[in-house]
Design an enzyme around this catalytic site. Structure first.
Site, mmCIF file in Angstrom:
data_model
loop_
_atom_site.group_PDB
_atom_site.id
_atom_site.type_symbol
_atom_site.label_atom_id
_atom_site.label_comp_id
_atom_site.label_asym_id
_atom_site.label_seq_id
_atom_site.Cartn_x
_atom_site.Cartn_y
_atom_site.Cartn_z
ATOM 1 N N ASP A 1 -3.738 -1.473 -1.916
ATOM 2 C CA ASP A 1 -4.864 -1.873 -1.049
ATOM 3 C C ASP A 1 -6.223 -1.376 -1.569
ATOM 4 O OD1 ASP A 1 -4.088 0.715 -0.430
ATOM 5 O OD2 ASP A 1 -4.087 0.449 1.743
ATOM 6 N N ARG B 1 7.662 6.432 -4.148
ATOM 7 C CA ARG B 1 8.123 7.070 -2.913
ATOM 8 C C ARG B 1 7.475 6.332 -1.755
ATOM 9 N NH1 ARG B 1 4.427 10.201 -5.345
ATOM 10 N NH2 ARG B 1 2.443 10.375 -4.266
ATOM 11 N N SER C 1 0.808 -1.229 0.000
ATOM 12 C CA SER C 1 0.000 0.000 0.000
ATOM 13 C C SER C 1 0.832 1.266 0.000
ATOM 14 C CB SER C 1 -0.952 -0.027 1.181
ATOM 15 O OG SER C 1 -1.653 -1.237 1.137
HETATM 16 C C1 BGC Z 1 -0.333 5.267 -0.054
HETATM 17 C C2 BGC Z 1 -1.324 4.533 -0.926
HETATM 18 C C3 BGC Z 1 -2.248 3.669 -0.058
HETATM 19 C C4 BGC Z 1 -2.862 4.517 1.040
HETATM 20 C C5 BGC Z 1 -3.784 3.721 1.949
HETATM 21 C C6 BGC Z 1 -1.049 6.013 1.065
HETATM 22 O O1 BGC Z 1 -0.118 6.597 1.923
HETATM 23 O O2 BGC Z 1 0.394 6.193 -0.834
HETATM 24 O O3 BGC Z 1 -0.657 3.722 -1.872
HETATM 25 O O4 BGC Z 1 -3.226 3.107 -0.876
HETATM 26 O O5 BGC Z 1 -1.854 5.111 1.820
HETATM 27 O O6 BGC Z 1 -3.122 2.690 2.598
#
Ligand code: BGC
Length: 502
Positions: free
Chosen positions: A213, A175, A160
């Site tokens: 996610d 990142r 995620s």
């Molecule tokens: C991330 C996402 C992720 C979201 C929820 C964010 O900080 O960049 O990729 O889907 O958090 O978990």
């Protein structure tokens, strides 16, 4: 929404200074209907920019290579891995067909040390956790069907963080977010890094799919609710994915009709051009591990809500409008005020705000709060929490509006407003098409699930942006454990497409 409705009647025992400061703060945190509309338009504009160019944009709009949705008849046993915060979950998901499934899972803690360690060390920890899970849970005896036909276990990985995908089983990290900062990962293929670690540690597992996610949440919800259009997370972090018409994805040519796009909306309005950013948000951003990134996420998600609130409370203390001007060592500490305290305070309906007093005493070492102090603390939580819910709804509405105006929902006759000036989409009789199935928005995350009134505040704002039918058409639904089940479904989609192309 009128912020003054939250302020107490003028006969309450508030001083002039308290009333003036709180009115200013309420104005700063209020997102009016007009503002919601402007933000939605800007959001849709940024989505289209992100879909049309390879140049980095504030909304990354990442094609996920997940085309189509499950229909609940899929079968097989798959491993699922879920990494998105302090917990690593390893699961065995058995899809039984007929919308039924079974889950075995175990959680492992990713220590503060590992969140900053070299990525090879993080991946070795993940490989060791999978190995431990397979042996301690006697996984081989629970497998009903080996999808690949060999005894290698197929694994779907929900990772995620922002990843630029090049295939369903390949993608490089753009990142880190949410406090992670492991050197050696940015710019590298996450699947390869994990597969190397699995091979290094003699774990007979093949990484078949990598998903975000949000996509996992949408896939998991689709297993039981057809017509799931959006997957969203409102938890430690925030993000959304939705099904886009592939003709709108100008960065590649694709055979399929629809594909999930991971918007990475946490980075919306990176330049702080239109979001109602306050001095309290700026302070938080400046002191964060990733200044100038994830501005939208920092106004919405559980990792930050408490800190914004703490910043506001300290401002009031410094102006002698709260706790008689006295803070505590605890409240002075960065991140000491957690989003879960806000949940307790917002749910406190007792006349003397007893539960609020208890939170202040127990967790923040503030023992002498007056009734007015507690009212002010509750009001600040309401302002920060309401803004988060309304901005969350705005982003959700923008995804739906893109689908209605230009994407896969076009011409489907949903009775929803597509822009401020348009009439609602209605049929010749002046009604929306009531026979349309609801549009499901699959949601996971502690903020949506546990924060008081979050859902109803989201619905209110959805109606303001999408029109009065939004409440009947758009169904916000909890998709608990979307990441686990979704990863298994993605592994299934990936292994099936490999088998089919042989
Ligand atoms: C991330 C996402 C992720 C979201 C929820 C964010 O900080 O960049 O990729 O889907 O958090 O978990």
């Amino acid at each position: 929404m009128d912020s003054s409705s939250l302020l107490p009647k003028s006969n309450a025992k508030w001083t002039e200074r308290q009333r003036r400061l709180l009115t200013e703060i309420a104005n700063d945190f209020t997102v009016s209907t007009e503002k919601l509309e402007t933000l939605t338009q800007q959001f849709v504009h940024q989505m289209r920019l992100g879909l049309s160019t390879h140049d980095p944009q504030e909304l990354a709009m990442i094609p996920t290579f997940v085309t189509g949705r499950p229909d609940g008849h899929e079968r097989g046993s798959y491993l699922a891995l879920d990494l998105g915060g302090t917990n690593l979950r390893v699961c065995l998901i058995t899809l039984k067909g007929n919308h039924q499934l079974e889950t075995h899972q175990k959680a492992y803690t990713v220590s503060d040390y590992l969140q900053q360690a070299d990525v090879a060390e993080l991946m070795d920890f993940i490989a060791a956790s999978i190995k431990e899970f397979i042996y301690s849970e006697h996984i081989s005896s629970k497998i009903v069907e080996h999808p690949s036909g060999s005894d290698t276990l197929e694994l779907g990985f929900t990772f995620s963080f922002p990843v630029s995908q090049t295939a369903i089983d390949a993608g490089t990290l753009l990142r880190w977010t949410k406090g992670f900062d492991c050197p050696g990962a940015v710019g590298n293929d996450i699947v390869m890094l994990l597969q190397l670690a699995l091979d290094r540690n003699d774990v007979n597992v093949h990484v078949a799919a990598l998903i975000n996610d949000t996509v996992g949440t949408a896939l998991a919800h689709s297993y039981s609710h057809s017509n799931t259009f959006v997957g969203a997370i409102f938890g430690t972090g925030t993000n959304g994915a939705y099904l886009e018409d592939t003709r709108n994805i100008k960065t590649m040519t694709l055979d399929s009709n629809d594909m999930f796009i991971n918007t990475e909306w946490g980075n919306f309005d990176k330049g702080k051009n239109c979001l109602p950013v306050t001095i309290f948000d700026n302070k938080l951003d400046r002191e964060s591990i990733n200044p100038s990134f994830q501005i939208f996420e920092k106004m919405i998600s559980g990792m930050y809500l408490g800190e914004i609130t703490r910043n506001v409370l300290l401002h009031l203390i410094d102006h002698r409008a709260l706790f008689d001007g006295a803070s505590s060592t605890q409240l002075n500490m960065h991140s000491a005020f957690e989003a879960k305290f806000m949940s307790v305070i917002e749910a406190d309906d007792s006349e003397s705000l007893n539960r609020t007093a208890r939170v202040l005493e127990r967790y923040l070492d503030i023992h002498l709060s007056t009734q007015t102090d507690r009212e002010i603390v509750k009001l600040v939580c309401q302002l920060v929490g309401t803004r988060a819910a309304r901005l969350s709804a705005m982003a959700t509405a923008a995804l739906i509006r893109q689908g209605l105006e230009a994407g896969s929902l076009r011409n489907q006759g949903y009775p929803l407003k597509t822009s401020l000036h348009s009439e609602e989409s209605v049929d010749q009789n002046g009604n929306g098409d009531a026979s349309r199935p609801p549009l499901h928005v699959a949601i996971d995350g502690s903020v949506f699930e546990h924060y008081p009134h979050f859902e109803e505040r989201m619905y209110d704002a959805l109606v303001e942006v999408l029109g009065k039918h939004a409440k009947d058409v758009v169904k916000l639904g909890i998709a608990r454990d979307g990441s686990g089940v979704g990863a298994a479904l993605a592994a299934l989609i990936a292994t099936k497409s490999v088998t089919n192309s042989r």
